[in-house]
Design a protein around this motif. Structure first.
Motif, PDB file in Angstrom:
ATOM      1  N   LEU A   1      59.471  13.970  49.064  1.00  0.00           N
ATOM      2  CA  LEU A   1      60.669  13.731  50.213  1.00  0.00           C
ATOM      3  C   LEU A   1      60.445  12.285  50.702  1.00  0.00           C
ATOM      4  CD1 LEU A   1      60.374  17.096  52.299  1.00  0.00           C
ATOM      5  CD2 LEU A   1      62.045  16.421  50.526  1.00  0.00           C
ATOM      6  N   ALA A   2      61.731  11.740  50.762  1.00  0.00           N
ATOM      7  CA  ALA A   2      61.544  10.375  51.437  1.00  0.00           C
ATOM      8  C   ALA A   2      61.646  10.578  52.892  1.00  0.00           C
ATOM      9  CB  ALA A   2      62.778   9.621  50.971  1.00  0.00           C
ATOM     10  N   THR A   3      60.642  10.451  53.599  1.00  0.00           N
ATOM     11  CA  THR A   3      60.520  10.782  55.012  1.00  0.00           C
ATOM     12  C   THR A   3      60.756   9.808  55.881  1.00  0.00           C
ATOM     13  OG1 THR A   3      58.113  10.211  54.860  1.00  0.00           O
ATOM     14  CG2 THR A   3      58.897  12.630  54.610  1.00  0.00           C
ATOM     15  N   ASN A   4      60.633   8.444  55.237  1.00  0.00           N
ATOM     16  CA  ASN A   4      61.086   7.149  56.040  1.00  0.00           C
ATOM     17  C   ASN A   4      61.906   6.297  55.064  1.00  0.00           C
ATOM     18  OD1 ASN A   4      61.258   4.941  57.560  1.00  0.00           O
ATOM     19  ND2 ASN A   4      59.086   5.336  58.549  1.00  0.00           N
ATOM     20  N   PRO A   5      63.020   5.782  55.305  1.00  0.00           N
ATOM     21  CA  PRO A   5      63.749   4.838  54.266  1.00  0.00           C
ATOM     22  C   PRO A   5      63.146   3.574  54.601  1.00  0.00           C
ATOM     23  CG  PRO A   5      65.450   6.224  55.797  1.00  0.00           C
ATOM     24  CD  PRO A   5      63.918   6.478  56.236  1.00  0.00           C
ATOM     25  N   ALA A   6      62.276   3.372  55.690  1.00  0.00           N
ATOM     26  CA  ALA A   6      61.698   2.086  55.385  1.00  0.00           C
ATOM     27  C   ALA A   6      60.633   1.861  54.571  1.00  0.00           C
ATOM     28  CB  ALA A   6      61.058   1.865  57.194  1.00  0.00           C
ATOM     29  N   SER A   7      60.405   3.068  53.718  1.00  0.00           N
ATOM     30  CA  SER A   7      59.158   2.702  52.967  1.00  0.00           C
ATOM     31  C   SER A   7      59.980   1.811  51.412  1.00  0.00           C
ATOM     32  CB  SER A   7      59.076   4.124  52.072  1.00  0.00           C
ATOM     33  OG  SER A   7      58.275   5.023  53.313  1.00  0.00           O
ATOM     34  N   PHE A   8      61.193   1.899  51.313  1.00  0.00           N
ATOM     35  CA  PHE A   8      61.583   1.133  50.338  1.00  0.00           C
ATOM     36  C   PHE A   8      61.292  -0.253  50.663  1.00  0.00           C
ATOM     37  CE2 PHE A   8      64.339   4.660  49.634  1.00  0.00           C
ATOM     38  CZ  PHE A   8      64.379   5.080  48.270  1.00  0.00           C
ATOM     39  N   LEU A   9      60.931  -0.862  51.921  1.00  0.00           N
ATOM     40  CA  LEU A   9      60.714  -2.057  52.218  1.00  0.00           C
ATOM     41  C   LEU A   9      59.517  -2.647  51.249  1.00  0.00           C
ATOM     42  CD1 LEU A   9      61.419  -2.424  55.719  1.00  0.00           C
ATOM     43  CD2 LEU A   9      62.877  -3.266  54.313  1.00  0.00           C
ATOM     44  N   PHE A  10      58.595  -1.805  51.026  1.00  0.00           N
ATOM     45  CA  PHE A  10      57.449  -2.080  50.337  1.00  0.00           C
ATOM     46  C   PHE A  10      57.462  -2.384  48.891  1.00  0.00           C
ATOM     47  CE2 PHE A  10      56.041   0.235  54.020  1.00  0.00           C
ATOM     48  CZ  PHE A  10      54.762  -0.324  54.426  1.00  0.00           C
ATOM     49  N   LEU A  11      58.752  -2.259  48.527  1.00  0.00           N
ATOM     50  CA  LEU A  11      58.999  -2.856  47.089  1.00  0.00           C
ATOM     51  C   LEU A  11      58.792  -4.560  47.133  1.00  0.00           C
ATOM     52  CD1 LEU A  11      62.067  -0.659  45.846  1.00  0.00           C
ATOM     53  CD2 LEU A  11      59.917  -0.931  44.844  1.00  0.00           C
ATOM     54  N   LEU A  12      58.792  -4.846  48.439  1.00  0.00           N
ATOM     55  CA  LEU A  12      58.672  -6.331  48.366  1.00  0.00           C
ATOM     56  C   LEU A  12      57.172  -6.787  48.152  1.00  0.00           C
ATOM     57  CD1 LEU A  12      60.460  -7.164  51.911  1.00  0.00           C
ATOM     58  CD2 LEU A  12      61.176  -7.900  49.675  1.00  0.00           C
ATOM     59  N   ILE A  13      56.357  -5.891  48.006  1.00  0.00           N
ATOM     60  CA  ILE A  13      54.947  -6.487  47.587  1.00  0.00           C
ATOM     61  C   ILE A  13      54.959  -6.724  46.150  1.00  0.00           C
ATOM     62  CG2 ILE A  13      52.706  -5.344  47.152  1.00  0.00           C
ATOM     63  CD1 ILE A  13      52.984  -3.766  49.352  1.00  0.00           C
ATOM     64  N   PRO A  14      55.585  -5.825  45.004  1.00  0.00           N
ATOM     65  CA  PRO A  14      55.674  -6.494  43.692  1.00  0.00           C
ATOM     66  C   PRO A  14      56.239  -7.665  43.605  1.00  0.00           C
ATOM     67  CG  PRO A  14      56.560  -4.325  43.963  1.00  0.00           C
ATOM     68  CD  PRO A  14      55.867  -4.555  45.144  1.00  0.00           C
ATOM     69  N   ILE A  15      57.623  -7.477  44.303  1.00  0.00           N
ATOM     70  CA  ILE A  15      58.737  -8.653  44.148  1.00  0.00           C
ATOM     71  C   ILE A  15      57.823 -10.028  44.457  1.00  0.00           C
ATOM     72  CG2 ILE A  15      60.574  -9.457  45.085  1.00  0.00           C
ATOM     73  CD1 ILE A  15      61.862  -6.616  45.356  1.00  0.00           C
ATOM     74  N   VAL A  16      57.150 -10.107  45.715  1.00  0.00           N
ATOM     75  CA  VAL A  16      56.628 -11.386  46.058  1.00  0.00           C
ATOM     76  C   VAL A  16      55.671 -11.625  45.153  1.00  0.00           C
ATOM     77  CG1 VAL A  16      54.767 -11.966  47.878  1.00  0.00           C
ATOM     78  CG2 VAL A  16      56.816 -10.857  48.771  1.00  0.00           C
ATOM     79  N   ILE A  17      54.954 -10.643  44.465  1.00  0.00           N
ATOM     80  CA  ILE A  17      53.835 -11.020  43.686  1.00  0.00           C
ATOM     81  C   ILE A  17      54.316 -11.524  42.183  1.00  0.00           C
ATOM     82  CG2 ILE A  17      51.916 -10.115  41.758  1.00  0.00           C
ATOM     83  CD1 ILE A  17      51.477  -7.941  43.966  1.00  0.00           C
ATOM     84  N   ILE A  18      55.345 -11.067  41.791  1.00  0.00           N
ATOM     85  CA  ILE A  18      56.243 -11.683  40.784  1.00  0.00           C
ATOM     86  C   ILE A  18      56.768 -12.971  40.884  1.00  0.00           C
ATOM     87  CG2 ILE A  18      58.060 -11.114  39.001  1.00  0.00           C
ATOM     88  CD1 ILE A  18      57.329  -8.119  39.446  1.00  0.00           C
TER      89      ILE A  18
END
Length: 467
Positions: free
Chosen positions: A230-247
């Motif tokens: 269950l996606a309990t918090n839509p803000a979790s998608f913001l953490f996709l910025l971690i691999p994006i920043v690294i790349i």
């Protein structure tokens, strides 16, 4: 390895060939461990015990011990160790963010489950590998997200690990910023841009074969456990910025360690702003004489792989200082009779050095002098020589069960398992599920036997890219 160490030669009772004994003993133990599905800590003993045992074979035991120390503190190994530690922290941040569960729910909604997600995992890992130019970096960037999500939506665990490692191999094989391509370009005196374009005739067939296999093998639908994600918090998608920043940082040609550092800071900042990862969870002391928190957990998760890397580099240094690399190269040169045998020797030497050093770039650097000399003598194009070495490096560097990418991939399956009692992928299962290295092994044999892609001097770099 540092060239300055090559001036120092270890001497063993029984001659130069004894320099192979520590590594051969380790390999025997490692294969036994792999067959019995041993956990990573058992690998530590497999690397360390032969180093201790073979101390008595060295004529100068002090010099032998110093070689072990030089290997452990090798700059390349140090860079890899700190990268693994930082990547482990990134993985823990992503795991604590709820991103895995949120992505699982998303892919279920678009029916990207089972083997379809495995195929998507391969393509995404290829993209990450291409942008970072490092296979191990790809595993630690993509693995903590793709593996647990894939597990939850019914992907076959071994195929998921194989797809992630294969994607990393693809990146190491093709990325313009990959150490292997840069090493070949400089040592074979060819243009890096033209070499990059010439790689497609070799990489694309292996990639397409791998994609088809990942798409049609394994489970075709999600597991029941996926419905519990269950996606309990839509803000979790913001953490996709971690691999994006690294790349993005890697694309800007920043150091991998620097890029991973930016990823950690990005994750901690998002966590603090959204409240998903409170500041007091970054470092914590839950009770007297105890330690916890995101940073500590990430380091603890990475330590098993770090120890393997340290001992591996110790073996590499013993081999180099004992003259083992010279023995391999001098023996190989005796079998060259023409262009085909020249290419075969270049491929075999690269694979052998890969097996004994555990490092793709080191194997290519070790093979480069003989590749250049034999290639010039038999008029084999510098671009062809480079392609032979790069393709050969993309085989056993991922297919030997003790290699860092294989061990790292299996560690992902245990460290980032999304549910209790989840299936843990063994090294032998991971080796069998890496379709890209197997496809590349078949392709390089085909290319040497049939002459596919073969070009001769002089070509000015034009003929090679035209075929």
């Amino acid at each position: 390895m540092d060239e300055t160490t090559n001036t120092t030669r270890l001497r063993f009772y029984g001659g130069k060939g004894v320099t192979f004994v520590p590594l051969l003993l380790s390999l025997c133990i490692l294969f036994w461990i792999a067959l019995h599905n041993g956990d990573i800590p058992v690998y530590w003993a497999a690397f360390l015990f032969p180093l201790i045992l073979c101390l008595f074979l060295a004529k100068d035991k002090n010099q032998y011990c110093e070689a072990i120390v030089r290997g452990i503190v090798d700059p390349v190994g140090g860079m890899l160790i700190i990268s693994i530690l930082l990547a482990g922290i990134c993985g823990v941040i992503i795991s604590a963010s709820g991103l895995v569960e949120a992505l699982a729910q998303l892919v279920i909604s678009i029916d990207l489950v089972g083997n379809k997600f495995v195929a998507a995992t391969f393509l995404i890992s290829c993209l990450v590998g291409f942008t970072t130019g490092t296979s191990v970096g790809t595993i630690f960037i993509a693995g903590p997200i793709l593996y647990p999500v894939g597990y939850l939506v019914g992907g076959t665990p071994a195929l998921l690990v194989g797809a992630i490692i294969s994607g990393g191999a693809f990146g190491d094989d093709l990325a313009p910023i990959s150490e292997t391509i840069i090493a070949c370009s400089s040592t074979q005196k060819v243009n890096l841009g033209i070499l990059f374009r010439s790689r497609f005739k070799y990489v694309m067939p292996a990639t397409l074969v791998s994609l088809v296999l990942y798409l049609f093998l394994g489970s075709a639908s999600g597991q029941d456990v996926a419905n519990e994600a269950l996606a309990t918090n839509p803000a979790s998608f913001l953490f996709l910025l971690i691999p994006i920043v690294i790349i993005v940082s890697c694309l800007l040609q920043r150091h991998l360690v620097e890029s991973l550092g930016y990823g950690i800071l990005t994750g901690l900042l998002i966590g603090a702003i959204t409240g998903i990862i409170p500041v007091n969870q970054i470092i914590s002391i839950p009770e007297p004489f105890a330690a916890g928190g995101i940073l500590v957990d990430g380091i603890n998760d990475a330590i098993p792989t770090v120890v393997v890397v340290m001992f591996m580099f110790a073996h590499i240094e013993i081999l180099n200082e004992g003259g083992g690399t010279e023995i391999i190269l001098n023996l190989a040169e005796k079998f060259v009779k023409g262009p085909r045998s020249c290419e075969a020797v270049i491929a075999i030497v690269t694979m052998l050095l890969n097996l004994v050093t555990g490092l793709n770039a080191a194997a290519i650097m070790g093979t480069s002098p003989i590749a250049y000399q034999l290639g010039e003598k038999h008029h084999v194009s510098g671009y062809r020589r480079s392609n032979i070495m790069i393709c050969s490096g993309a085989t056993f560097n991922y297919l030997a069960p003790y290699m860092v990418p294989v061990v790292s991939g299996c560690m992902i399956s245990s460290t980032y398992a999304p549910v209790e009692n989840a299936t843990v992928v063994t090294v032998m299962e991971a080796v069998g599920a890496q379709f890209y290295p197997w496809a590349m092994l078949v392709l390089i044999i085909f290319a040497i036997v049939t002459g596919y892609g073969r070009t001769f001097l002089p070509d000015g770099g034009v003929t090679d890219t035209a075929q």
